[in-house]
Design a protein around this motif. Sequence first.
Motif, short mmCIF file in Angstrom:
data_model
loop_
_atom_site.label_atom_id
_atom_site.label_comp_id
_atom_site.label_asym_id
_atom_site.label_seq_id
_atom_site.Cartn_x
_atom_site.Cartn_y
_atom_site.Cartn_z
N PRO A 1 58.63 -40.20 0.47
CA PRO A 1 59.98 -39.93 -0.02
C PRO A 1 61.09 -40.57 0.81
CG PRO A 1 59.05 -37.98 1.01
CD PRO A 1 57.92 -38.96 0.86
N VAL A 2 60.84 -40.83 2.11
CA VAL A 2 61.91 -41.39 2.94
C VAL A 2 62.27 -42.79 2.48
CG1 VAL A 2 62.66 -41.80 5.32
CG2 VAL A 2 61.06 -39.97 4.84
N ARG A 3 61.37 -43.44 1.76
CA ARG A 3 61.66 -44.76 1.17
C ARG A 3 62.93 -44.71 0.32
NH1 ARG A 3 58.82 -49.41 -1.39
NH2 ARG A 3 57.02 -49.01 -0.05
N ALA B 1 56.43 -28.33 -6.69
CA ALA B 1 56.25 -27.37 -7.78
C ALA B 1 57.61 -26.84 -8.27
CB ALA B 1 55.36 -26.22 -7.32
N ARG B 2 58.47 -26.49 -7.35
CA ARG B 2 59.79 -25.96 -7.73
C ARG B 2 60.60 -27.03 -8.48
NH1 ARG B 2 59.51 -23.77 -2.24
NH2 ARG B 2 59.21 -21.49 -2.34
N LEU B 3 60.57 -28.26 -7.99
CA LEU B 3 61.34 -29.33 -8.64
C LEU B 3 60.79 -29.63 -10.04
CD1 LEU B 3 61.74 -31.67 -5.55
CD2 LEU B 3 63.62 -30.57 -6.79
N LEU B 4 59.48 -29.74 -10.16
CA LEU B 4 58.88 -30.04 -11.46
C LEU B 4 59.12 -28.92 -12.45
CD1 LEU B 4 55.53 -31.56 -10.15
CD2 LEU B 4 57.27 -32.80 -11.46
N ALA B 5 59.02 -27.68 -11.98
CA ALA B 5 59.24 -26.53 -12.87
C ALA B 5 60.66 -26.48 -13.40
CB ALA B 5 58.90 -25.24 -12.14
N LEU C 1 65.24 -36.10 -1.25
CA LEU C 1 64.41 -37.29 -1.38
C LEU C 1 63.14 -37.00 -2.18
CD1 LEU C 1 64.79 -38.83 2.19
CD2 LEU C 1 66.24 -39.10 0.16
N ASP C 2 62.62 -35.77 -2.09
CA ASP C 2 61.46 -35.40 -2.91
C ASP C 2 61.80 -35.48 -4.40
OD1 ASP C 2 59.95 -34.99 -0.67
OD2 ASP C 2 60.04 -32.81 -0.73
N GLU C 3 63.01 -35.06 -4.74
CA GLU C 3 63.44 -35.11 -6.14
C GLU C 3 63.52 -36.54 -6.63
OE1 GLU C 3 66.85 -33.02 -8.96
OE2 GLU C 3 67.21 -33.21 -6.80
N THR C 4 64.05 -37.44 -5.80
CA THR C 4 64.11 -38.86 -6.17
C THR C 4 62.73 -39.45 -6.29
OG1 THR C 4 66.19 -39.02 -4.93
CG2 THR C 4 65.13 -41.09 -5.58
N LEU C 5 61.83 -39.08 -5.38
CA LEU C 5 60.44 -39.54 -5.45
C LEU C 5 59.81 -39.15 -6.77
CD1 LEU C 5 57.72 -40.46 -3.88
CD2 LEU C 5 57.48 -38.01 -3.42
#
Length: 339
Positions: free
Chosen positions: A126-128, A17-21, A287-291
């Motif tokens: 995300p670890v991918r 949520a924080r990243l998308l916002a 990694l969540d941001e890259t995902l």
Amino acid sequence: MKVALMSFAHTHALGYARLLAAMPDVELLTSDPDAATRPAGESGGATLAAELGVDYVDTYDELLAWGPDAVVVCSENTRHRAHVEAAAAAGAAVLCEKPLATSVADAEAMVDACAAAGVPLMVAFPVRFSPAFTDLREQHLAGTIGKIHAITGTNNGQVPAARAWFTDPALAGGGAMTDHTVHLADLVDALLDGVPAVRVHATANNLLHPDAAVETAGIVTVTYADGTNLTIDCSWSRPASHSIWGGLTLSVVSDAGLIDVDPFAPRVSGWSELAANELALGYGPNLDETLLATFLDAVRTGATPQPDGQVGIRTTAIVEAAYRSWREGRAVELSPAGR
């Protein structure tokens, strides 16, 4: 782009949520009606949305009627199928939190629903996207490290106390084997470039947490069609005072020797006397941001995002076989053809 976030149930939902916002080209809307059924003290619903500073509607029907281009599903594991199918029926691309499903039948139904709707389905592994793992995979595909013979993986952590549903078999589908096997199964699926698993053996217990309704420790051994053997320690074996950071590692034995991968190694560690626990501050890539960026880029371009629903089916099949192996006390054979 209009992006909908379905449920705050999974702990990763807050970060998403924080990243998308924060993305300038994304309009975010959230909904978490199941928050009303969670134990007192667990955050969620409109209250959590207000804390995060994101827009919120009371029902999933309202969320999908908004006409999102993409939906991120972060609900409890056993609710994934219904939410993915609803998002697909609304014509939205779907990113589903791992595991994709708690049964192969559900995973296949979700893939079929997205295919019938003509929308992509991606699984949140995300670890991918770890640079260390990406480098290892590229070296293997280039033939630099020769044949891989054996792999040992760990995915250790604490019992997920912040969300009670993780230890509720009706909502989680299982315990540590459900939660922590799939990340490593995905990495090896990518590393071996889709070579199928053919045999699974597993054992588990809840010795460290005897009051838990699910297994809290497990060892899963997977044999692949090319002869590679993978052993996964998927336990919730860290004490409550331990940092939640890291715990996922990969050790690969190949013709080139032993290669160790620790995606969360870039961190500063310490101890808080005030809080009486270990502290860890990661400074590596998010990694969540890259995902999320990979998923949204695929939505914009029409590409098939990886890891896709087929990966979700294969990793779910390994977990399903692991539980059968544990129950029956024997190795379980899988079809080498996969799907």
